[in-house]
Design a protein around this motif. Structure first.
Motif, PDB file in Angstrom:
ATOM      1  N   MET A  25       0.841  -1.208   0.000  1.00  0.00           N
ATOM      2  CA  MET A  25       0.000   0.000   0.000  1.00  0.00           C
ATOM      3  C   MET A  25       0.868   1.248   0.000  1.00  0.00           C
ATOM      4  O   MET A  25       0.597   2.203  -0.737  1.00  0.00           O
ATOM      5  CB  MET A  25      -0.925  -0.020   1.233  1.00  0.00           C
ATOM      6  CG  MET A  25      -1.729   1.237   1.461  1.00  0.00           C
ATOM      7  SD  MET A  25      -0.854   2.525   2.391  1.00  0.00           S
ATOM      8  CE  MET A  25      -0.941   1.900   4.047  1.00  0.00           C
ATOM      9  N   ALA A  38      -6.447   3.888   0.986  1.00  0.00           N
ATOM     10  CA  ALA A  38      -5.810   3.682   2.288  1.00  0.00           C
ATOM     11  C   ALA A  38      -6.282   4.679   3.341  1.00  0.00           C
ATOM     12  O   ALA A  38      -5.490   5.338   4.003  1.00  0.00           O
ATOM     13  CB  ALA A  38      -4.289   3.701   2.155  1.00  0.00           C
ATOM     14  N   CYS A  40      -7.381   4.288   6.264  1.00  0.00           N
ATOM     15  CA  CYS A  40      -6.969   4.019   7.652  1.00  0.00           C
ATOM     16  C   CYS A  40      -5.460   4.003   7.816  1.00  0.00           C
ATOM     17  O   CYS A  40      -4.946   3.706   8.901  1.00  0.00           O
ATOM     18  CB  CYS A  40      -7.574   2.709   8.148  1.00  0.00           C
ATOM     19  SG  CYS A  40      -6.755   1.224   7.508  1.00  0.00           S
ATOM     20  N   GLY A  42      -3.183   2.037   6.814  1.00  0.00           N
ATOM     21  CA  GLY A  42      -2.494   0.768   7.023  1.00  0.00           C
ATOM     22  C   GLY A  42      -2.901  -0.001   8.259  1.00  0.00           C
ATOM     23  O   GLY A  42      -2.241  -0.973   8.615  1.00  0.00           O
ATOM     24  N   ALA A  44      -5.515  -1.817   8.584  1.00  0.00           N
ATOM     25  CA  ALA A  44      -6.400  -2.928   8.197  1.00  0.00           C
ATOM     26  C   ALA A  44      -7.821  -2.692   8.694  1.00  0.00           C
ATOM     27  O   ALA A  44      -8.486  -3.605   9.181  1.00  0.00           O
ATOM     28  CB  ALA A  44      -5.853  -4.269   8.692  1.00  0.00           C
ATOM     29  N   ALA A  45      -8.271  -1.459   8.563  1.00  0.00           N
ATOM     30  CA  ALA A  45      -9.581  -1.102   9.104  1.00  0.00           C
ATOM     31  C   ALA A  45     -10.490  -0.420   8.087  1.00  0.00           C
ATOM     32  O   ALA A  45     -11.576   0.011   8.452  1.00  0.00           O
ATOM     33  CB  ALA A  45      -9.401  -0.177  10.313  1.00  0.00           C
ATOM     34  N   CYS A  46     -10.065  -0.308   6.827  1.00  0.00           N
ATOM     35  CA  CYS A  46     -10.903   0.417   5.871  1.00  0.00           C
ATOM     36  C   CYS A  46     -11.173  -0.359   4.581  1.00  0.00           C
ATOM     37  O   CYS A  46     -12.145  -0.069   3.893  1.00  0.00           O
ATOM     38  CB  CYS A  46     -10.284   1.766   5.521  1.00  0.00           C
ATOM     39  SG  CYS A  46      -8.780   1.655   4.502  1.00  0.00           S
ATOM     40  N   ALA A  47     -10.325  -1.263   4.227  1.00  0.00           N
ATOM     41  CA  ALA A  47     -10.461  -2.077   3.012  1.00  0.00           C
ATOM     42  C   ALA A  47     -10.385  -1.254   1.729  1.00  0.00           C
ATOM     43  O   ALA A  47     -10.827  -1.713   0.676  1.00  0.00           O
ATOM     44  CB  ALA A  47     -11.732  -2.912   3.044  1.00  0.00           C
ATOM     45  N   CYS A  49      -7.632  -0.405   0.296  1.00  0.00           N
ATOM     46  CA  CYS A  49      -6.329  -0.696  -0.319  1.00  0.00           C
ATOM     47  C   CYS A  49      -6.364  -2.067  -0.986  1.00  0.00           C
ATOM     48  O   CYS A  49      -5.341  -2.706  -1.156  1.00  0.00           O
ATOM     49  CB  CYS A  49      -5.219  -0.629   0.717  1.00  0.00           C
ATOM     50  SG  CYS A  49      -5.358  -1.902   1.995  1.00  0.00           S
ATOM     51  N   LEU A  85      -5.491  -7.118   1.243  1.00  0.00           N
ATOM     52  CA  LEU A  85      -5.325  -5.720   1.625  1.00  0.00           C
ATOM     53  C   LEU A  85      -3.850  -5.404   1.427  1.00  0.00           C
ATOM     54  O   LEU A  85      -2.982  -6.021   2.059  1.00  0.00           O
ATOM     55  CB  LEU A  85      -5.721  -5.502   3.085  1.00  0.00           C
ATOM     56  CG  LEU A  85      -7.168  -5.821   3.450  1.00  0.00           C
ATOM     57  CD1 LEU A  85      -7.375  -5.577   4.945  1.00  0.00           C
ATOM     58  CD2 LEU A  85      -8.142  -5.011   2.624  1.00  0.00           C
ATOM     59  N   CYS A  87      -2.054  -3.136   2.413  1.00  0.00           N
ATOM     60  CA  CYS A  87      -1.340  -2.659   3.603  1.00  0.00           C
ATOM     61  C   CYS A  87      -0.817  -3.811   4.448  1.00  0.00           C
ATOM     62  O   CYS A  87       0.029  -3.602   5.324  1.00  0.00           O
ATOM     63  CB  CYS A  87      -2.214  -1.739   4.443  1.00  0.00           C
ATOM     64  SG  CYS A  87      -3.646  -2.533   5.217  1.00  0.00           S
TER      65      CYS A  87
HETATM   66  S1  FES Z   1      -5.099   0.950   4.359  1.00  0.00           S
HETATM   67 FE1  FES Z   1      -6.971   0.589   5.368  1.00  0.00          FE
HETATM   68  S2  FES Z   1      -7.231  -1.544   5.206  1.00  0.00           S
HETATM   69 FE2  FES Z   1      -5.357  -1.188   4.186  1.00  0.00          FE
END
Ligand code: FES
Length: 106
Positions: A25, A38, A40, A42, A44-47, A49, A85, A87
């Motif tokens: 990412m 991206a 969030c 990195g 792993a909270a937004c999906a 990426c 993802l 990230c």
């Molecule tokens: S940057 Fe948010 S889930 Fe990967």
């Protein structure tokens, strides 16, 4: 350095030099790869990426964690085999020469 190519939904190819240790990412953002948002940063909270890792490369990467697996249900584009993802993927030699697809609608 590792060479990674992102393939955009319209077929455009973006070749990038990816320093080891960064996430995929971060490489995408540094190279202004469209479709990798991206939100969030990195965590792993937004999906936002979401990428698709095709073929044998998908099986050679570190496995999808339970949390990443859960988040992949929230991607804007349909989940596919090889969905990840970006990230959560650290650049290392396994990615050298890889092509990574950016799905539409991300
Ligand atoms: S940057 Fe948010 S889930 Fe990967």
């Amino acid at each position: 350095m590792t060479d990674v190519t992102f393939i955009l939904p319209d077929g455009t190819r973006r070749s990038c030099i990816a320093p080891e240790g960064l996430s995929l990412m971060e490489v995408a953002l540094q190279n202004s790869v469209s479709g990798i948002i991206a939100e969030c940063n990195g965590a792993a909270a937004c999906a936002t990426c979401h990428v698709i890792v095709d073929g044998s490369l998908a099986g050679s990467l570190d496995p999808v964690s339970e949390h990443e697996n859960d988040m992949l249900d929230f991607t804007a584009a349909a989940r596919e085999p090889g969905s990840r993802l970006s990230c959560q993927i650290r650049v290392d030699a396994r990615l050298d020469g890889a092509t990574i697809r950016v799905p539409a609608e991300t």
